[in-house]
Write a protein that holds these residues in place. Sequence first.
Motif, PDB file in Angstrom:
ATOM      1  N   ARG A   1       0.806  -1.224   0.000  1.00 41.37           N
ATOM      2  CA  ARG A   1       0.000   0.000   0.000  1.00 41.37           C
ATOM      3  C   ARG A   1       0.840   1.276   0.000  1.00 41.37           C
ATOM      4  O   ARG A   1       0.291   2.360   0.179  1.00 41.37           O
ATOM      5  N   ILE A   2       2.129   1.183  -0.173  1.00 45.16           N
ATOM      6  CA  ILE A   2       2.947   2.394  -0.218  1.00 45.16           C
ATOM      7  C   ILE A   2       3.721   2.439  -1.526  1.00 45.16           C
ATOM      8  O   ILE A   2       3.947   1.416  -2.181  1.00 45.16           O
ATOM      9  N   GLU A   3       4.127   3.633  -1.875  1.00 42.41           N
ATOM     10  CA  GLU A   3       4.929   3.822  -3.078  1.00 42.41           C
ATOM     11  C   GLU A   3       6.362   3.343  -2.827  1.00 42.41           C
ATOM     12  O   GLU A   3       6.852   3.362  -1.692  1.00 42.41           O
ATOM     13  N   TYR A   4       7.023   2.951  -3.887  1.00 43.25           N
ATOM     14  CA  TYR A   4       8.390   2.456  -3.775  1.00 43.25           C
ATOM     15  C   TYR A   4       9.300   3.478  -3.106  1.00 43.25           C
ATOM     16  O   TYR A   4      10.114   3.124  -2.245  1.00 43.25           O
ATOM     17  N   GLU A   5       9.182   4.751  -3.466  1.00 45.00           N
ATOM     18  CA  GLU A   5      10.054   5.782  -2.902  1.00 45.00           C
ATOM     19  C   GLU A   5       9.891   5.875  -1.389  1.00 45.00           C
ATOM     20  O   GLU A   5      10.874   6.032  -0.669  1.00 45.00           O
ATOM     21  N   GLN A   6       8.657   5.786  -0.917  1.00 49.48           N
ATOM     22  CA  GLN A   6       8.410   5.833   0.523  1.00 49.48           C
ATOM     23  C   GLN A   6       9.017   4.605   1.198  1.00 49.48           C
ATOM     24  O   GLN A   6       9.663   4.714   2.243  1.00 49.48           O
ATOM     25  N   TRP A   7       8.803   3.438   0.614  1.00 48.72           N
ATOM     26  CA  TRP A   7       9.381   2.206   1.160  1.00 48.72           C
ATOM     27  C   TRP A   7      10.904   2.323   1.199  1.00 48.72           C
ATOM     28  O   TRP A   7      11.548   1.968   2.193  1.00 48.72           O
ATOM     29  N   ASN A   8      11.488   2.841   0.121  1.00 46.94           N
ATOM     30  CA  ASN A   8      12.944   2.971   0.045  1.00 46.94           C
ATOM     31  C   ASN A   8      13.473   3.925   1.117  1.00 46.94           C
ATOM     32  O   ASN A   8      14.524   3.665   1.719  1.00 46.94           O
ATOM     33  N   ASP A   9      12.762   5.022   1.359  1.00 49.82           N
ATOM     34  CA  ASP A   9      13.175   5.956   2.419  1.00 49.82           C
ATOM     35  C   ASP A   9      13.224   5.258   3.778  1.00 49.82           C
ATOM     36  O   ASP A   9      14.181   5.423   4.541  1.00 49.82           O
ATOM     37  N   VAL A  10      12.186   4.486   4.073  1.00 53.05           N
ATOM     38  CA  VAL A  10      12.129   3.750   5.344  1.00 53.05           C
ATOM     39  C   VAL A  10      13.274   2.746   5.409  1.00 53.05           C
ATOM     40  O   VAL A  10      13.955   2.621   6.434  1.00 53.05           O
ATOM     41  N   TRP A  11      13.504   2.018   4.335  1.00 45.24           N
ATOM     42  CA  TRP A  11      14.575   1.019   4.304  1.00 45.24           C
ATOM     43  C   TRP A  11      15.938   1.675   4.501  1.00 45.24           C
ATOM     44  O   TRP A  11      16.785   1.158   5.228  1.00 45.24           O
ATOM     45  N   GLN A  12      16.162   2.829   3.862  1.00 41.87           N
ATOM     46  CA  GLN A  12      17.438   3.527   4.013  1.00 41.87           C
ATOM     47  C   GLN A  12      17.658   3.982   5.453  1.00 41.87           C
ATOM     48  O   GLN A  12      18.762   3.849   5.991  1.00 41.87           O
ATOM     49  N   ARG A  13      16.612   4.523   6.109  1.00 42.66           N
ATOM     50  CA  ARG A  13      16.732   4.931   7.514  1.00 42.66           C
ATOM     51  C   ARG A  13      17.027   3.720   8.406  1.00 42.66           C
ATOM     52  O   ARG A  13      17.845   3.804   9.330  1.00 42.66           O
ATOM     53  N   THR A  14      16.357   2.607   8.126  1.00 44.61           N
ATOM     54  CA  THR A  14      16.560   1.397   8.921  1.00 44.61           C
ATOM     55  C   THR A  14      17.996   0.894   8.783  1.00 44.61           C
ATOM     56  O   THR A  14      18.645   0.588   9.781  1.00 44.61           O
ATOM     57  N   CYS A  15      18.492   0.834   7.564  1.00 42.95           N
ATOM     58  CA  CYS A  15      19.875   0.369   7.348  1.00 42.95           C
ATOM     59  C   CYS A  15      20.880   1.327   7.971  1.00 42.95           C
ATOM     60  O   CYS A  15      21.858   0.887   8.604  1.00 42.95           O
ATOM     61  N   ALA A  16      20.652   2.633   7.822  1.00 41.81           N
ATOM     62  CA  ALA A  16      21.587   3.611   8.389  1.00 41.81           C
ATOM     63  C   ALA A  16      21.663   3.486   9.899  1.00 41.81           C
ATOM     64  O   ALA A  16      22.757   3.559  10.483  1.00 41.81           O
ATOM     65  N   THR A  17      20.527   3.288  10.542  1.00 40.01           N
ATOM     66  CA  THR A  17      20.506   3.210  11.998  1.00 40.01           C
ATOM     67  C   THR A  17      20.971   1.849  12.506  1.00 40.01           C
ATOM     68  O   THR A  17      21.781   1.759  13.416  1.00 40.01           O
TER      69      THR A  17
END
Length: 118
Positions: A99-115
């Motif tokens: 239910r989310i756009e790829y860009e939004q999913w990617n932003d969440v994934w990038q924050r998760t990996c960074a942290t």
Amino acid sequence: MDFTDKVVLVTGASRGIGRAIAQRFATCNARIAVQYNRDREAAEHTQTLLPGGPHRLFQADVGQAPAVEQLVDAVIQEMGRIDVVVNNAAINEWQPILRIEYEQWNDVWQRTCATNLI
């Protein structure tokens, strides 16, 4: 184990496993740098649970490289050095993948990996 006068930086120390790690090191005479991101009240509560000291609170978003550099500098400035780092901070931002756009999913994934990883 004896950590007398050792400075231990525990990321994600405001609750959960991070809090327990901070408490354990404090019972071994370490001085704790309690890192938190958003919940200062929880970090202050952690600090009240720590025997010995002096212990200090440090706010930083460890998912951001400049913030990590500032965190390290602040701990060294206030506590004299860092002897041990326990990189415990982690996030988990659940997203409904269908239910989310790829860009939004990617932003969440990038924050998760960074942290969590970087």
